[in-house]
Design a protein around this motif. Structure first.
Motif, mmCIF file in Angstrom:
data_model
loop_
_atom_site.group_PDB
_atom_site.id
_atom_site.type_symbol
_atom_site.label_atom_id
_atom_site.label_comp_id
_atom_site.label_asym_id
_atom_site.label_seq_id
_atom_site.Cartn_x
_atom_site.Cartn_y
_atom_site.Cartn_z
ATOM 1 N N TYR A 61 -8.794 -8.735 2.159
ATOM 2 C CA TYR A 61 -9.687 -9.792 1.696
ATOM 3 C C TYR A 61 -8.897 -11.015 1.225
ATOM 4 C CZ TYR A 61 -13.744 -6.715 1.821
ATOM 5 O OH TYR A 61 -14.747 -5.903 2.217
ATOM 6 N N GLY A 103 -6.153 7.180 -1.582
ATOM 7 C CA GLY A 103 -7.213 6.292 -2.063
ATOM 8 C C GLY A 103 -6.655 5.005 -2.646
ATOM 9 N N ALA A 104 -5.572 5.117 -3.392
ATOM 10 C CA ALA A 104 -4.938 3.925 -3.959
ATOM 11 C C ALA A 104 -4.375 3.035 -2.860
ATOM 12 C CB ALA A 104 -3.833 4.330 -4.933
ATOM 13 N N ALA A 140 0.835 -1.202 0.000
ATOM 14 C CA ALA A 140 0.000 0.000 0.000
ATOM 15 C C ALA A 140 0.870 1.252 0.000
ATOM 16 C CB ALA A 140 -0.919 -0.004 1.210
ATOM 17 N N MET A 172 -7.511 -2.765 1.404
ATOM 18 C CA MET A 172 -8.786 -3.476 1.398
ATOM 19 C C MET A 172 -8.680 -4.794 0.624
ATOM 20 S SD MET A 172 -12.497 -2.254 0.009
ATOM 21 C CE MET A 172 -12.056 -2.511 -1.689
ATOM 22 N N ILE A 173 -8.131 -4.741 -0.559
ATOM 23 C CA ILE A 173 -7.998 -5.949 -1.374
ATOM 24 C C ILE A 173 -7.039 -6.940 -0.713
ATOM 25 C CG2 ILE A 173 -7.157 -6.837 -3.589
ATOM 26 C CD1 ILE A 173 -8.242 -4.237 -4.847
ATOM 27 N N THR A 212 2.408 1.622 -3.456
ATOM 28 C CA THR A 212 1.397 2.056 -4.420
ATOM 29 C C THR A 212 1.077 3.525 -4.244
ATOM 30 O OG1 THR A 212 0.432 -0.160 -4.447
ATOM 31 C CG2 THR A 212 -0.942 1.633 -5.255
ATOM 32 N N ALA A 217 -5.452 2.859 0.262
ATOM 33 C CA ALA A 217 -6.585 2.248 0.967
ATOM 34 C C ALA A 217 -7.171 1.097 0.163
ATOM 35 C CB ALA A 217 -7.647 3.301 1.246
ATOM 36 N N THR A 218 -7.199 1.238 -1.143
ATOM 37 C CA THR A 218 -7.697 0.165 -2.000
ATOM 38 C C THR A 218 -6.803 -1.068 -1.902
ATOM 39 O OG1 THR A 218 -8.643 1.783 -3.514
ATOM 40 C CG2 THR A 218 -8.301 -0.431 -4.372
ATOM 41 N N VAL A 219 -5.503 -0.858 -1.888
ATOM 42 C CA VAL A 219 -4.574 -1.985 -1.763
ATOM 43 C C VAL A 219 -4.750 -2.669 -0.408
ATOM 44 C CG1 VAL A 219 -2.125 -2.582 -1.563
ATOM 45 C CG2 VAL A 219 -2.894 -1.096 -3.398
#
Length: 81
Positions: free
Chosen positions: A52, A41-42, A10, A48-49, A13, A44-46
């Protein structure tokens, strides 16, 4: 170990997105705050993914079906005693 990999991914990125959105010579570009928002935002997306993938997609359903402690006693007060 998974957490360290996700956080470092993260961070990397976010840095890359911030650098890629840097203005070139003579071009109108995003402001510094907009670039920072895109980078966060990028990242946070990393996270989150990665969360999961690290814990498995199955883990989401377990929390949705969880019952609070004592829920069975409230429904069937005489059972099990």
């Amino acid at each position: 170990m998974t957490t360290a990999l996700v956080v470092s991914g993260a961070f990397a990125t976010g840095v890359l997105v911030y650098r890629w959105t840097a203005p070139s010579e003579g071009a109108t570009a995003l402001s510094r705050g907009e670039r920072l928002a895109l980078a966060l935002g990028a990242a946070a997306t990393v996270i989150m993914i990665g969360g999961y993938l690290g814990n498995g997609f199955r883990g989401i359903g377990h929390t949705a079906n969880a019952q609070p402690a004592g829920a069975m006693e409230a429904v069937k007060p005489g059972v099990g005693r």
